[in-house]
Design a protein around this motif. Structure first.
Motif, mmCIF file in Angstrom:
data_model
loop_
_atom_site.group_PDB
_atom_site.id
_atom_site.type_symbol
_atom_site.label_atom_id
_atom_site.label_comp_id
_atom_site.label_asym_id
_atom_site.label_seq_id
_atom_site.Cartn_x
_atom_site.Cartn_y
_atom_site.Cartn_z
ATOM 1 N N PRO A 26 1.079 -1.448 0.147
ATOM 2 C CA PRO A 26 0.069 -0.246 0.052
ATOM 3 C C PRO A 26 0.759 1.357 -0.134
ATOM 4 O O PRO A 26 0.664 2.162 -0.776
ATOM 5 N N HIS A 27 2.092 1.160 -0.275
ATOM 6 C CA HIS A 27 3.039 2.480 0.493
ATOM 7 C C HIS A 27 4.038 2.378 -0.785
ATOM 8 O O HIS A 27 4.305 3.535 -0.652
ATOM 9 N N GLY A 28 3.706 1.641 -1.520
ATOM 10 C CA GLY A 28 4.545 1.603 -2.726
ATOM 11 C C GLY A 28 6.126 1.659 -2.752
ATOM 12 O O GLY A 28 7.162 3.004 -3.406
ATOM 13 N N ILE A 29 6.309 0.527 -1.916
ATOM 14 C CA ILE A 29 7.768 0.389 -0.981
ATOM 15 C C ILE A 29 8.110 -0.090 -2.848
ATOM 16 O O ILE A 29 7.845 -1.193 -3.020
ATOM 17 N N VAL A 30 9.431 0.391 -2.943
ATOM 18 C CA VAL A 30 10.649 -0.218 -3.096
ATOM 19 C C VAL A 30 12.508 -0.319 -3.353
ATOM 20 O O VAL A 30 12.143 0.540 -2.225
ATOM 21 N N ILE A 31 13.135 -0.310 -3.770
ATOM 22 C CA ILE A 31 14.268 -0.364 -3.231
ATOM 23 C C ILE A 31 14.857 1.040 -4.279
ATOM 24 O O ILE A 31 14.733 0.852 -5.588
ATOM 25 N N GLY A 32 15.977 2.004 -3.262
ATOM 26 C CA GLY A 32 15.982 2.721 -4.127
ATOM 27 C C GLY A 32 17.572 2.569 -3.986
ATOM 28 O O GLY A 32 17.649 1.880 -3.835
#
Length: 119
Positions: free
Chosen positions: A96-102
């Motif tokens: 839901p928070h749209g988390i990815v590895i940056g």
């Protein structure tokens, strides 16, 4: 935007991936990055995670610079594959928070999630 990413939101994103094989590289990468985050009730997070450290954890190459260098391309591929899975989970409502590895090998909010939040 980094303050929105908590250990709890990271855990929610990870659970949406349904990675089950602890020997798989994608599983190992997610778990290695997650290990840098404080307990769920904390908002502290690291500023960066060294790629060499993660490469060492994924392939057990130790501190050998040549072996680490040889795995950089593989590391980028695994990171891209995890990000693809995280983006798919976001579209399915499982992240839901749209988390990815940056870029700094940290969990960050994806550009798509930021745009949606701002609109």
């Amino acid at each position: 935007m980094a303050a929105i990413i908590t250990a709890e939101s990271v855990d929610q994103a990870i659970s949406g991936l349904n990675y089950r094989n602890p020997e798989a590289l994608k599983y190992k990468l997610v778990e290695a990055i997650r290990a840098f985050y404080e307990p769920a009730d904390s908002v502290h997070c690291p500023e960066t995670i060294n790629a060499e450290h993660l490469i060492g954890r994924l392939w057990d190459v130790g501190d050998d610079p040549l072996r680490i260098k040889n795995k950089r391309k593989n590391f980028s591929s695994v990171k891209s594959a995890v990000n693809k899975d995280l983006k798919a989970a976001y579209k399915q409502g499982k992240n839901p928070h749209g988390i990815v590895i940056g870029r700094n090998n940290l969990f960050v909010m994806s550009d798509e999630a930021k745009d949606r939040l701002l609109s």
